[in-house]
Design a protein around this motif. Structure first.
Motif, short mmCIF file in Angstrom:
data_model
loop_
_atom_site.label_atom_id
_atom_site.label_comp_id
_atom_site.label_asym_id
_atom_site.label_seq_id
_atom_site.Cartn_x
_atom_site.Cartn_y
_atom_site.Cartn_z
N ALA A 1 0.83 -1.21 0.00
CA ALA A 1 0.00 0.00 0.00
C ALA A 1 0.86 1.26 0.00
N LEU A 2 1.95 1.24 0.76
CA LEU A 2 2.83 2.41 0.80
C LEU A 2 3.54 2.62 -0.54
N LYS A 3 3.95 1.53 -1.18
CA LYS A 3 4.58 1.65 -2.50
C LYS A 3 3.60 2.23 -3.51
N LYS A 4 2.35 1.78 -3.44
CA LYS A 4 1.33 2.29 -4.36
C LYS A 4 1.08 3.78 -4.12
N GLN A 5 1.04 4.19 -2.85
CA GLN A 5 0.83 5.60 -2.51
C GLN A 5 1.99 6.45 -3.02
N LEU B 1 1.77 9.56 -5.78
CA LEU B 1 2.28 10.91 -5.56
C LEU B 1 3.27 11.31 -6.64
N GLN B 2 4.12 10.40 -7.04
CA GLN B 2 5.08 10.71 -8.09
C GLN B 2 4.39 10.93 -9.43
N PHE C 1 3.72 15.49 -7.63
CA PHE C 1 3.84 16.12 -6.31
C PHE C 1 5.31 16.29 -5.92
N ALA C 2 6.11 15.32 -6.25
CA ALA C 2 7.53 15.37 -5.89
C ALA C 2 8.33 16.18 -6.89
N LYS C 3 7.70 16.57 -8.00
CA LYS C 3 8.44 17.28 -9.04
C LYS C 3 7.91 18.69 -9.24
N SER C 4 7.60 19.39 -8.18
CA SER C 4 7.13 20.76 -8.31
C SER C 4 8.33 21.67 -8.59
#
Length: 129
Positions: free
Chosen positions: A34-38, A42-43, A47-50
């Protein structure tokens, strides 16, 4: 003989408890998935590439003096550095904007030196990650 029996009982108990619980192991694997999917979600949303808003700032000291030596020293000792800022602040300044222009009162009182700190925006740009 009692020591050997006691050691065997403790060893069997320890080994049986170290085997791990299959249910607990399955639950940890599900949480990991579940954490890997989350993270992938996000990627994918970017979200991580603003973008980062960067200001190149020049900080220098200037003296109120007729001494060419002091003016050269101030120019040589100027420092340029880059800092990330938020979008609102980035849009509120332009190149050449003075952010800080403070008189150095302590230097005047203690040393009789008249001068100030100047912090200006040298350059601004957006850095894509």
């Amino acid at each position: 003989m009692k020591k050997l029996a006691f050691f065997l009982v403790i060893s069997i108990f320890a080994l049986s408890s170290c085997g791990g619980n299959k249910e607990e192991l399955d639950q940890l694997r599900q949480e990991n998935a579940a954490l890997k999917k989350q993270l992938q979600t996000l990627q994918a949303e970017g979200f991580a590439k603003s973008p980062k808003y960067i200001l190149k700032i020049r900080l220098k000291q200037s003296h109120f003096s007729l001494s060419i030596k002091k003016h050269i020293k101030d120019a040589v000792n100027a420092v340029d550095f880059e800092i990330p800022v938020d979008k609102d602040f980035y849009n509120s300044v332009s190149e050449g904007t003075e952010i800080v222009d403070n008189f150095r009162f302590g230097s005047m009182v203690l040393y009789g030196s008249f001068g100030d700190w100047e912090m200006t925006v040298k350059k601004k740009y957006i850095k894509e990650q």
